[in-house]
Motif scaffolding. Structure first.
Motif, PDB file in Angstrom:
ATOM      1  N   TYR A   1       0.818  -1.209   0.000  1.00  0.00           N
ATOM      2  CA  TYR A   1       0.000   0.000   0.000  1.00  0.00           C
ATOM      3  C   TYR A   1       0.855   1.263   0.000  1.00  0.00           C
ATOM      4  N   SER A   2       2.031   1.185   0.623  1.00  0.00           N
ATOM      5  CA  SER A   2       2.900   2.367   0.697  1.00  0.00           C
ATOM      6  C   SER A   2       3.599   2.672  -0.623  1.00  0.00           C
ATOM      7  N   VAL A   3       3.563   1.744  -1.574  1.00  0.00           N
ATOM      8  CA  VAL A   3       4.198   1.983  -2.879  1.00  0.00           C
ATOM      9  C   VAL A   3       3.281   2.876  -3.717  1.00  0.00           C
ATOM     10  N   PRO A   4       3.793   3.983  -4.271  1.00  0.00           N
ATOM     11  CA  PRO A   4       2.939   4.815  -5.142  1.00  0.00           C
ATOM     12  C   PRO A   4       2.416   3.998  -6.316  1.00  0.00           C
ATOM     13  N   LYS A   5       1.112   4.045  -6.523  1.00  0.00           N
ATOM     14  CA  LYS A   5       0.510   3.170  -7.531  1.00  0.00           C
ATOM     15  C   LYS A   5       0.955   3.547  -8.940  1.00  0.00           C
ATOM     16  N   ILE A   6       1.249   4.810  -9.185  1.00  0.00           N
ATOM     17  CA  ILE A   6       1.724   5.209 -10.502  1.00  0.00           C
ATOM     18  C   ILE A   6       3.095   4.615 -10.782  1.00  0.00           C
ATOM     19  N   ALA A   7       3.849   4.259  -9.709  1.00  0.00           N
ATOM     20  CA  ALA A   7       5.166   3.656  -9.887  1.00  0.00           C
ATOM     21  C   ALA A   7       5.065   2.228 -10.406  1.00  0.00           C
ATOM     22  N   VAL A   8       3.900   1.622 -10.283  1.00  0.00           N
ATOM     23  CA  VAL A   8       3.712   0.251 -10.779  1.00  0.00           C
ATOM     24  C   VAL A   8       3.441   0.235 -12.285  1.00  0.00           C
ATOM     25  N   LEU A   9       3.126   1.407 -12.858  1.00  0.00           N
ATOM     26  CA  LEU A   9       2.781   1.467 -14.274  1.00  0.00           C
ATOM     27  C   LEU A   9       3.873   0.926 -15.184  1.00  0.00           C
ATOM     28  N   PRO A  10       5.156   1.260 -14.979  1.00  0.00           N
ATOM     29  CA  PRO A  10       6.183   0.680 -15.878  1.00  0.00           C
ATOM     30  C   PRO A  10       6.189  -0.840 -15.867  1.00  0.00           C
ATOM     31  N   LEU A  11       5.992  -1.451 -14.698  1.00  0.00           N
ATOM     32  CA  LEU A  11       5.941  -2.915 -14.633  1.00  0.00           C
ATOM     33  C   LEU A  11       4.739  -3.448 -15.406  1.00  0.00           C
ATOM     34  N   LEU A  12       3.594  -2.785 -15.259  1.00  0.00           N
ATOM     35  CA  LEU A  12       2.410  -3.214 -15.990  1.00  0.00           C
ATOM     36  C   LEU A  12       2.599  -3.061 -17.499  1.00  0.00           C
ATOM     37  N   LEU A  13       3.289  -2.008 -17.903  1.00  0.00           N
ATOM     38  CA  LEU A  13       3.560  -1.827 -19.334  1.00  0.00           C
ATOM     39  C   LEU A  13       4.486  -2.909 -19.865  1.00  0.00           C
ATOM     40  N   LEU A  14       5.448  -3.333 -19.040  1.00  0.00           N
ATOM     41  CA  LEU A  14       6.321  -4.432 -19.460  1.00  0.00           C
ATOM     42  C   LEU A  14       5.536  -5.731 -19.621  1.00  0.00           C
ATOM     43  N   LEU A  15       4.575  -5.951 -18.735  1.00  0.00           N
ATOM     44  CA  LEU A  15       3.829  -7.206 -18.760  1.00  0.00           C
ATOM     45  C   LEU A  15       2.766  -7.233 -19.852  1.00  0.00           C
ATOM     46  N   PHE A  16       2.070  -6.120 -20.048  1.00  0.00           N
ATOM     47  CA  PHE A  16       0.905  -6.114 -20.930  1.00  0.00           C
ATOM     48  C   PHE A  16       1.070  -5.239 -22.166  1.00  0.00           C
ATOM     49  N   GLY A  17       2.187  -4.510 -22.252  1.00  0.00           N
ATOM     50  CA  GLY A  17       2.413  -3.685 -23.422  1.00  0.00           C
ATOM     51  C   GLY A  17       1.581  -2.412 -23.405  1.00  0.00           C
ATOM     52  N   LEU A  18       1.617  -1.688 -24.517  1.00  0.00           N
ATOM     53  CA  LEU A  18       0.902  -0.409 -24.638  1.00  0.00           C
ATOM     54  C   LEU A  18      -0.559  -0.652 -25.017  1.00  0.00           C
ATOM     55  N   SER A  19      -1.293  -1.244 -24.093  1.00  0.00           N
ATOM     56  CA  SER A  19      -2.707  -1.522 -24.307  1.00  0.00           C
ATOM     57  C   SER A  19      -3.507  -0.842 -23.199  1.00  0.00           C
ATOM     58  N   GLU A  20      -4.797  -1.096 -23.175  1.00  0.00           N
ATOM     59  CA  GLU A  20      -5.652  -0.519 -22.147  1.00  0.00           C
ATOM     60  C   GLU A  20      -5.511  -1.234 -20.809  1.00  0.00           C
ATOM     61  N   THR A  21      -4.998  -2.453 -20.829  1.00  0.00           N
ATOM     62  CA  THR A  21      -4.932  -3.247 -19.597  1.00  0.00           C
ATOM     63  C   THR A  21      -4.098  -2.586 -18.502  1.00  0.00           C
ATOM     64  N   PRO A  22      -2.887  -2.065 -18.774  1.00  0.00           N
ATOM     65  CA  PRO A  22      -2.131  -1.421 -17.692  1.00  0.00           C
ATOM     66  C   PRO A  22      -2.854  -0.224 -17.079  1.00  0.00           C
ATOM     67  N   LYS A  23      -3.576   0.535 -17.886  1.00  0.00           N
ATOM     68  CA  LYS A  23      -4.275   1.712 -17.364  1.00  0.00           C
ATOM     69  C   LYS A  23      -5.434   1.295 -16.460  1.00  0.00           C
ATOM     70  N   ILE A  24      -6.159   0.272 -16.878  1.00  0.00           N
ATOM     71  CA  ILE A  24      -7.264  -0.215 -16.054  1.00  0.00           C
ATOM     72  C   ILE A  24      -6.741  -0.833 -14.765  1.00  0.00           C
ATOM     73  N   LEU A  25      -5.659  -1.606 -14.871  1.00  0.00           N
ATOM     74  CA  LEU A  25      -5.103  -2.249 -13.677  1.00  0.00           C
ATOM     75  C   LEU A  25      -4.517  -1.230 -12.708  1.00  0.00           C
ATOM     76  N   SER A  26      -3.985  -0.119 -13.211  1.00  0.00           N
ATOM     77  CA  SER A  26      -3.478   0.918 -12.307  1.00  0.00           C
ATOM     78  C   SER A  26      -4.590   1.471 -11.427  1.00  0.00           C
ATOM     79  N   VAL A  27      -5.759   1.689 -12.011  1.00  0.00           N
ATOM     80  CA  VAL A  27      -6.911   2.146 -11.227  1.00  0.00           C
ATOM     81  C   VAL A  27      -7.366   1.042 -10.279  1.00  0.00           C
ATOM     82  N   ALA A  28      -7.411  -0.199 -10.768  1.00  0.00           N
ATOM     83  CA  ALA A  28      -7.888  -1.304  -9.944  1.00  0.00           C
ATOM     84  C   ALA A  28      -6.998  -1.514  -8.722  1.00  0.00           C
ATOM     85  N   ILE A  29      -5.692  -1.407  -8.898  1.00  0.00           N
ATOM     86  CA  ILE A  29      -4.778  -1.592  -7.768  1.00  0.00           C
ATOM     87  C   ILE A  29      -4.990  -0.509  -6.715  1.00  0.00           C
ATOM     88  N   THR A  30      -5.174   0.716  -7.168  1.00  0.00           N
ATOM     89  CA  THR A  30      -5.416   1.818  -6.232  1.00  0.00           C
ATOM     90  C   THR A  30      -6.692   1.589  -5.441  1.00  0.00           C
TER      91      THR A  30
END
Length: 279
Positions: free
Chosen positions: A128-157
């Motif tokens: 919880y203490s990790v800034p959620k926007i900081a997880v975005l690069p990892l999500l982009l590595l996993l899912f690429g430049l799609s809508e999934t990382p953006k949706i998951l960033s909101v979901a994690i928050t």
């Protein structure tokens, strides 16, 4: 000798009159508060407009509200504002729903089971203490430049906010209430439906209201750096091209979207807890 006459009982009419008076005062207070809520931003906008007209502020950086309104109408007429708003909502709503459901379930399990709370509590506290926007690069590595990382960033928050509030809501249920329910034979699904869920619902609704605002913040921040559509992209692109009036349109749209989304969540909360509304 005649018996003394008894006074006519007027308790019930007096109570009804008092109740009506309280209701009238409550309505007047609500209208007064609504008027104040509208008057303050209107006064600020008027002061901004007058300061721009008098040359007291740099209109290149702070264009007057009238110019911003004209640009807003132009963007709305062209369909650009509607398309960007729809793109933001298309990321916000699925992410919010996914994070809310998962977070509420996790928080409920951790609130009911001390073992689950002890096992997952330290891990969730650290994440919880990790800034959620900081997880975005990892999500982009996993899912690429799609809508999934953006949706998951909101979901994690939203997930962590709901998990914390739901677990706290379950733990705050009065133990005597649970003992009374069990003594009357409530167990399993009946205990869950009639005691645990209503008792934890205020905490869940508090988490939803908090997560609504944070979800808007995160989706806009994600659109700053990893999107070519949405209100965040509109703001960032306007800043890059140095179009302040266009940028302010995006800011106003985000503010309105956040207010409407939070208000909708609050209305759903009032509908789901009629006992608090009656109080």
């Amino acid at each position: 000798m005649t018996a003394p006459t008894r006074p006519v009982e007027t308790a019930a009419p007096d109570a009804a009159v008092a109740a009506r008076a309280v209701a009238v005062r409550a309505r007047r207070t609500a209208w007064w508060h609504a008027a104040l809520g509208l008057a303050v931003p209107m006064v600020l906008l008027l002061g901004w407009e007058l300061a721009a007209a008098a040359g007291a502020i740099d209109t290149l950086l702070f264009p007057p509200p009238s110019r911003i309104a004209v640009r807003c109408v132009a963007l709305a007429a062209s369909g650009e504002l509607g398309a960007d708003t729809a793109a933001t909502l298309g990321r916000l709503l699925p992410g919010f729903a996914l994070g809310a459901v998962a977070g509420a379930l996790a928080g409920f399990v951790m609130g009911v089971s001390r073992t689950a709370g002890a096992a997952l509590g330290p891990l969730f506290s650290a994440l919880y203490s990790v800034p959620k926007i900081a997880v975005l690069p990892l999500l982009l590595l996993l899912f690429g430049l799609s809508e999934t990382p953006k949706i998951l960033s909101v979901a994690i928050t939203v997930f962590f906010v709901l998990q914390i509030n739901t677990a706290a809501g379950v733990r705050q249920i009065d133990p005597r209430l649970l003992e009374s329910a069990r003594s009357y034979g409530a167990s399993g699904l009946r205990l869950l439906r009639f005691v645990l869920l209503p008792g934890a619902l205020p905490g869940v609704l508090t988490g939803l209201r908090t997560a609504a605002g944070l979800g808007v913040v995160v989706v806009v921040a994600v659109e700053f750096v990893a999107s070519e559509s949405g209100l965040g992209y509109l703001i960032w692109n306007a800043w890059t091209l140095f179009q302040p009036d266009r940028m302010y349109v995006g800011l106003v749209a985000v503010a309105v979207l956040g207010a409407l989304f939070s208000g909708l969540v609050s209305l759903l909360g009032r509908w789901a807890t009629p006992w608090q509304r009656s109080r």
